[in-house]
Write an enzyme that holds these catalytic residues in place. Structure first.
Site, PDB file in Angstrom:
ATOM      1  N   HIS A  37       0.833  -1.208   0.000  1.00  0.00           N
ATOM      2  CA  HIS A  37       0.000   0.000   0.000  1.00  0.00           C
ATOM      3  C   HIS A  37       0.871   1.262   0.000  1.00  0.00           C
ATOM      4  CE1 HIS A  37      -2.700   2.941   2.378  1.00  0.00           C
ATOM      5  NE2 HIS A  37      -3.082   2.947   1.119  1.00  0.00           N
TER       6      HIS A  37
HETATM    7 CA    CA Z   1       0.419  -0.329  -4.268  1.00  0.00          CA
END
Ligand code: CA
Ligand code: ZL4
Ligand code: ZN
Length: 390
Positions: free
Chosen positions: A182
Site C-alpha cells: 500500500h
Molecule cells: Ca500499491
C-alpha cells in the site's frame, strides 16, 4: 545494438545518478539498489538510451527535502552513522524515527536519499517546464516514508516531493501505485486535499502484510466538508492475482478515475514486487501485464512521472523496468524479447535469456481473488468516483 527510432512528437527523459546503485542496505536485506545497475545495463544493451534525454540526477538539497520532511528528522538523517543503531545517545531517535531492520542506517544513507529524491524532483521539474513529456526515475518510488519517520525501506518520500512540484503547475495530480504494498506515505501526505487523487493497488491483510493499511473503506477523511474526502482510492487484493484480472481491474479503475478527476499530470509508481516470483510479493503477474498498466497509463497523453519502488528479485525487476522503458519510448514492438548478447551480467537472465520468462508458471499461486470479489471492487470505486468531479 538494436536501432530504436526516436518517436516523433514527444520527449522522454531519464533521470538517474549511478552513485545510488552503489549503496548497500546490509547483508541479506531484500532492498538491493544494485537492481538499478541491472536495469540500466538492459536499457543500454537494447539501445534505448538513444531515444531519451539522459540527465544526471542532482542530490536534492536539504531545503527541497524540507518541502515535506521535518527538519528534526532530516537533521538526524544527515548526521547518523552506521553504528548509531547501537549507540545509547542515539537510541531515542533511532526509535522515534523508526530505524531498525527494515530501515537500517548504512554508509552514505543521506547521500543515497538525497540522490534518489533529486532524481524525482528533477523529473517533475522537466515535466513542468515542458522540457519532457514522460520523465523516468527508476531509483525513486519510495512510497512509505512519512514526514518525520522512515518506514518499509523508505527514508525520504520522493513521490510526495515530485507531486508537490507538479502541484505548482497543475490544479490536480493523480497518483497511481502498482507496488504490491500500500502506498501509505503518499496517501497520508495528501489525505486532506482534493488536489491529489491517490490510487493504490496492493495486497491487503491487515495483520499479516505490511503496512496493514489501505482497506477499500479508507477513502479519505470522514468529515464531508474536508476537501480530501473520497480522494483516496484503495484497491485491496488477495494473493495470486493473475494477468488478465489485474489488467482488467486496472483499466476499469484507472479509466474511470482519469475520466472523472481529469488530472493535469499523472505520477505512476511501478513497484515490481507485484510480479510473480518476487521475494516479498504474493501476486502472480508477468512482465507483460505489469507493462500493460504502464502502457494504458500512457494512453491518456498527460505529463507522466514514472518512478520505481519495490521489487526484490533483481533479474525480474530489471526485466520489467527495461520493458516499461521501451513502452514509454514506443519501442516495445521493435526490441527483441531475447536479451541481447552484449548485456553485462547476462548470466543473471539464464536459462531462458528472455525478457518475458513465464513468472506465473514458475511459482504457481492460486488466485484468491474471485470474479465477484473483483467486480465488487470496481463497483465500489465507481460508486466513490460519483463524489469526484475534476
Ligand atoms: Ca500499491
Ligand atoms: C528484512 O533478511 O513486515 C530486513 C526485511 C533485513 C536482514 C537481517 C535482519 C533479519 C525481510 C524483510 C530480521 C528482519 C526482520 N534483513 C524484519 C514488521 C516487520 C518488522 C521487521 O516495496 N521485520 C515489518 C516492509 C516489511 C515488516 C516491506 C516494502 C517496501 C516497498 C517500497 C517494505 N516490514 C517484519 C519484518 C532481512 C529482511 C527480510 C521484510 N520487511 C519483508 N517485509 C518487510 O513497498 C520500496
Ligand atoms: Zn513494495
Amino acid at each position: 545494438l538494436y536501432k530504436v527510432q526516436r518517436p516523433q512528437g514527444y520527449q522522454v527523459s531519464w533521470h538517474a545518478n549511478p552513485a545510488v546503485e552503489a549503496h548497500h542496505f546490509g547483508q541479506s536485506h531484500p532492498m538491493k539498489p544494485w537492481r538499478l545497475t541491472l536495469t540500466k545495463q538492459l536499457v543500454m544493451a537494447y539501445g534505448m538510451h538513444h531515444a531519451m534525454d539522459l540527465y544526471l540526477a542532482r542530490a536534492a538539497t536539504y531545503e527541497e527535502l524540507a518541502d515535506f520532511h521535518e527538519s528534526d528528522y532530516l537533521d538526524f538523517l544527515r548526521q547518523v552513522m552506521p553504528g548509531d543503531m547501537d549507540r545509547a545517545e542515539q537510541s531515542e531517535n533511532v526509535v522515534r524515527f523508526n530505524f531498525g531492520d527494515d530501515c537500517p542506517i548504512f554508509d552514505g544513507l543521506y547521500n543515497y536519499c538525497s540522490l534518489y529524491a533529486g532524481g524525482t524532483v528533477d523529473a517533475a521539474r522537466k515535466l513542468c517546464n515542458n522540457q519532457s513529456d514522460i520523465a523516468i526515475n527508476w531509483s525513486g518510488g519510495l512510497h512509505h516514508a512519512k514526514k518525520a519517520e522512515a518506514s518499509g525501506f523508505c527514508y525520504v518520500n520522493d513521490i510526495v516531493l515530485g507531486v508537490l512540484q507538479l502541484l505548482r503547475h497543475h490544479p490536480r495530480v493523480m497518483y497511481i501505485d502498482i507496488d504490491v504494498h500500500h502506498g501509505d506515505g503518499v496517501e497520508q501526505a495528501f489525505w486532506s486535499t482534493d488536489r491529489v487523487l491517490t490510487v493504490s493497488f496492493h495486497k491487503y491483510d491487515k495483520d499479516n502484510f505490511f503496512p496493514g493499511t489501505g482497506a477499500l473503506e479508507d477513502t479519505g477523511p470522514n468529515h464531508p466538508l474536508n476537501p480530501g474526502a473520497h480522494h483516496s482510492i484503495n484497491v485491496p487484493l488477495n494473493d495470486g492475482i493473475d494477468d488478465d484480472s489485474y489488467i482488467d481491474l486496472y483499466h476499469q479503475v484507472i479509466g474511470a478515475c482519469v475520466e472523472n478527476y481529469r488530472p493535469g499530470a499523472i505520477v505512476l509508481q511501478c513497484g515490481a514486487d507485484s510480479l510473480g516470483c518476487d521475494r516479498l510479493g504474493c501476486f502472480n503477474l508477468n512482465v507483460r501485464a505489469h507493462g500493460a498498466c504502464v502502457a494504458f497509463t500512457k494512453t491518456f497523453g498527460l505529463p507522466l512521472l514514472v518512478v520505481g519502488g519495490g521489487g526484490y528479485t533483481p533479474r525480474n525487476v530489471s526485466r520489467a523496468w527495461a520493458h516499461e522503458t521501451s513502452i514509454l519510448i514506443d519501442a516495445d514492438q521493435v526490441i527483441d524479447s531475447t536479451i541481447p548478447e552484449s548485456v553485462a551480467f547476462r548470466n543473471h537472465f539464464g536459462p531462458d535469456y528472455s525478457l518475458f520468462p513465464p513468472l506465473s508458471e514458475i511459482r504457481r499461486l492460486e488466485n484468491k481473488n474471485s470474479r465477484p470479489y473483483l467486480e465488487g471492487l470496481v463497483e465500489a470505486v465507481h460508486e466513490q468516483l460519483r463524489y469526484i468531479k475534476g
